[in-house]
Design an enzyme around this catalytic site. Structure first.
Site, PDB file in Angstrom:
ATOM      1  N   THR A   1      41.337  47.547  42.673  1.00 27.15           N
ATOM      2  CA  THR A   1      41.129  46.351  41.853  1.00 27.15           C
ATOM      3  C   THR A   1      40.186  45.411  42.574  1.00 27.15           C
ATOM      4  O   THR A   1      40.091  45.442  43.798  1.00 27.15           O
ATOM      5  CB  THR A   1      42.460  45.620  41.572  1.00 27.15           C
ATOM      6  OG1 THR A   1      42.205  44.482  40.739  1.00 27.15           O
ATOM      7  CG2 THR A   1      43.139  45.139  42.839  1.00 27.15           C
ATOM      8  N   ASN A   2      39.499  44.569  41.786  1.00 26.29           N
ATOM      9  CA  ASN A   2      38.717  43.496  42.395  1.00 26.29           C
ATOM     10  C   ASN A   2      39.361  42.142  42.114  1.00 26.29           C
ATOM     11  O   ASN A   2      38.755  41.102  42.336  1.00 26.29           O
ATOM     12  CB  ASN A   2      37.269  43.519  41.858  1.00 26.29           C
ATOM     13  CG  ASN A   2      36.487  44.663  42.463  1.00 26.29           C
ATOM     14  OD1 ASN A   2      36.501  44.861  43.669  1.00 26.29           O
ATOM     15  ND2 ASN A   2      35.817  45.441  41.619  1.00 26.29           N
TER      16      ASN A   2
ATOM     17  N   ASP B   1      45.525  48.334  34.478  1.00 27.45           N
ATOM     18  CA  ASP B   1      44.806  47.575  33.473  1.00 27.45           C
ATOM     19  C   ASP B   1      45.851  46.814  32.673  1.00 27.45           C
ATOM     20  O   ASP B   1      46.908  47.365  32.331  1.00 27.45           O
ATOM     21  CB  ASP B   1      43.994  48.512  32.575  1.00 27.45           C
ATOM     22  CG  ASP B   1      42.818  47.791  31.938  1.00 27.45           C
ATOM     23  OD1 ASP B   1      42.146  46.989  32.633  1.00 27.45           O
ATOM     24  OD2 ASP B   1      42.547  48.005  30.739  1.00 27.45           O
TER      25      ASP B   1
ATOM     26  N   ASP C   1      47.909  32.809  32.090  1.00 28.65           N
ATOM     27  CA  ASP C   1      49.192  32.269  32.559  1.00 28.65           C
ATOM     28  C   ASP C   1      49.506  30.861  32.034  1.00 28.65           C
ATOM     29  O   ASP C   1      50.668  30.575  31.733  1.00 28.65           O
ATOM     30  CB  ASP C   1      49.250  32.273  34.100  1.00 28.65           C
ATOM     31  CG  ASP C   1      49.575  33.650  34.675  1.00 28.65           C
ATOM     32  OD1 ASP C   1      49.976  34.549  33.893  1.00 28.65           O
ATOM     33  OD2 ASP C   1      49.439  33.837  35.899  1.00 28.65           O
TER      34      ASP C   1
ATOM     35  N   LYS D   1      57.451  34.332  38.879  1.00 26.05           N
ATOM     36  CA  LYS D   1      56.718  35.127  37.871  1.00 26.05           C
ATOM     37  C   LYS D   1      57.157  36.587  37.922  1.00 26.05           C
ATOM     38  O   LYS D   1      57.323  37.236  36.894  1.00 26.05           O
ATOM     39  CB  LYS D   1      55.196  35.008  38.096  1.00 26.05           C
ATOM     40  CG  LYS D   1      54.378  35.807  37.074  1.00 26.05           C
ATOM     41  CD  LYS D   1      52.861  35.635  37.232  1.00 26.05           C
ATOM     42  CE  LYS D   1      52.113  36.593  36.291  1.00 26.05           C
ATOM     43  NZ  LYS D   1      50.647  36.544  36.444  1.00 26.05           N
TER      44      LYS D   1
HETATM   45  P1  ITT Z   1      40.529  44.774  37.836  1.00 22.17           P
HETATM   46  O1  ITT Z   1      39.544  44.670  38.964  1.00 22.17           O
HETATM   47  O2  ITT Z   1      41.874  45.247  38.291  1.00 22.17           O
HETATM   48  O3  ITT Z   1      40.003  45.543  36.647  1.00 22.17           O
HETATM   49  P2  ITT Z   1      40.480  42.473  36.016  1.00 22.17           P
HETATM   50  O4  ITT Z   1      40.534  41.020  36.348  1.00 22.17           O
HETATM   51  O5  ITT Z   1      39.250  43.016  35.336  1.00 22.17           O
HETATM   52  O6  ITT Z   1      40.800  43.252  37.363  1.00 22.17           O
HETATM   53  P3  ITT Z   1      42.171  43.440  33.761  1.00 22.17           P
HETATM   54  O7  ITT Z   1      40.990  44.025  33.082  1.00 22.17           O
HETATM   55  O8  ITT Z   1      43.369  44.294  33.983  1.00 22.17           O
HETATM   56  O9  ITT Z   1      41.765  42.791  35.179  1.00 22.17           O
HETATM   57  O10 ITT Z   1      42.724  42.168  33.018  1.00 22.17           O
HETATM   58  C1  ITT Z   1      42.145  41.611  31.887  1.00 22.17           C
HETATM   59  C2  ITT Z   1      42.373  40.130  31.854  1.00 22.17           C
HETATM   60  O11 ITT Z   1      43.725  39.902  31.441  1.00 22.17           O
HETATM   61  C3  ITT Z   1      42.220  39.432  33.189  1.00 22.17           C
HETATM   62  O12 ITT Z   1      40.911  39.059  33.442  1.00 22.17           O
HETATM   63  C4  ITT Z   1      43.125  38.227  33.005  1.00 22.17           C
HETATM   64  O13 ITT Z   1      42.379  37.212  32.391  1.00 22.17           O
HETATM   65  C5  ITT Z   1      44.196  38.730  32.039  1.00 22.17           C
HETATM   66  N1  ITT Z   1      45.421  39.000  32.789  1.00 22.17           N
HETATM   67  C6  ITT Z   1      45.764  40.166  33.424  1.00 22.17           C
HETATM   68  N2  ITT Z   1      46.963  40.031  34.017  1.00 22.17           N
HETATM   69  C7  ITT Z   1      47.382  38.773  33.772  1.00 22.17           C
HETATM   70  C8  ITT Z   1      48.527  38.034  34.136  1.00 22.17           C
HETATM   71  O14 ITT Z   1      49.483  38.554  34.889  1.00 22.17           O
HETATM   72  N3  ITT Z   1      48.617  36.764  33.720  1.00 22.17           N
HETATM   73  C9  ITT Z   1      47.649  36.219  32.962  1.00 22.17           C
HETATM   74  N4  ITT Z   1      46.545  36.834  32.577  1.00 22.17           N
HETATM   75  C10 ITT Z   1      46.396  38.106  32.974  1.00 22.17           C
END
Ligand code: ITT
Length: 193
Positions: A7-8, A68, A151, A171
């Site tokens: 992940t980033n 994801d 969040d 959380k």
């Molecule tokens: P990766 O590098 O792991 O892909 P990402 O930030 O692109 O990280 P995702 O595609 O899984 O992550 O997540 C999509 C969006 O969903 C992310 O940018 C957040 O805005 C939102 N999100 C994910 N998990 C969340 C959480 O626990 N609480 C609030 N928003 C969340």
């Protein structure tokens, strides 16, 4: 055992490092010296999670997991879902995404929503997936400054406040990510290479 978290997103790493486990040590992409923007080209969380873990597995040939996550809103037919990070369009920020979400929900009677996380683990050349769901609802306005993403507008079932008003330990009592990663931890604790 060494395992790489593909992940980033530093917030995800921080949440996961709060969970206790034995038998393995989690390394971030930064810690193993990998600096790439992993593609997320698919239209399901499952396929994107596989894309992320397999991209890093091909580079390292070591045990790796990714996840994801999407916010699925009932009245919006499951949107923003897999497009959660770019709901307001490419190049827009999280505030734009939240503004769009609150606007879309303005006249909707139901604000029911869930976060869904899909973890993809690749170990010993095989893939395993684990899912975690946290049900709740979307607020009418933003509240709180902890956490990340959506969040500030999400209240999980069983609480009366948003994730953004909780610390990570709190959380994790409710979280989609914690539920999926706990299954991953249980699997790895029982895993025999
Ligand atoms: P990766 O590098 O792991 O892909 P990402 O930030 O692109 O990280 P995702 O595609 O899984 O992550 O997540 C999509 C969006 O969903 C992310 O940018 C957040 O805005 C939102 N999100 C994910 N998990 C969340 C959480 O626990 N609480 C609030 N928003 C969340």
């Amino acid at each position: 055992m060494k395992i790489i978290f593909a992940t980033n997103n530093k917030n995800k790493v921080e949440e996961i490092k709060h969970l206790s486990h034995q038998k393995f040590q989690i390394f971030t992409l930064e810690e193993v010296g990998i600096d790439i923007d992993i593609p997320e080209p698919h239209d399901t969380l499952e396929a994107n999670a596989t894309e992320k873990s397999s991209t890093i597995y091909k580079l390292t040939n070591e045990a790796v997991f990714s996840e994801d996550t999407g916010l699925e809103v009932h009245a919006l037919g499951g949107a923003p879902g897999v497009k959660s990070a770019r709901y307001a369009g490419e190049g827009r920020n999280m505030q734009d995404n939240i503004d769009k979400l609150l606007h879309e929900l303005k006249d909707k009677p139901s604000r029911a929503a869930q976060f869904r996380t899909v973890v993809s683990l690749i170990i010993g050349g095989k893939e395993y997936q684990f899912e975690g769901i946290c049900k709740g609802h979307i607020t009418h306005e933003m509240d709180g400054s902890n956490g990340f993403g959506y969040d500030p507008v999400f209240i999980p079932e069983g609480s009366n406040t948003t994730f953004a008003n909780m610390d990570i330990t709190e959380k994790n009592k409710f979280s989609h990510r914690k539920k999926a990663v706990q299954q991953l931890i249980d699997f790895l604790n029982a895993y025999q290479a």
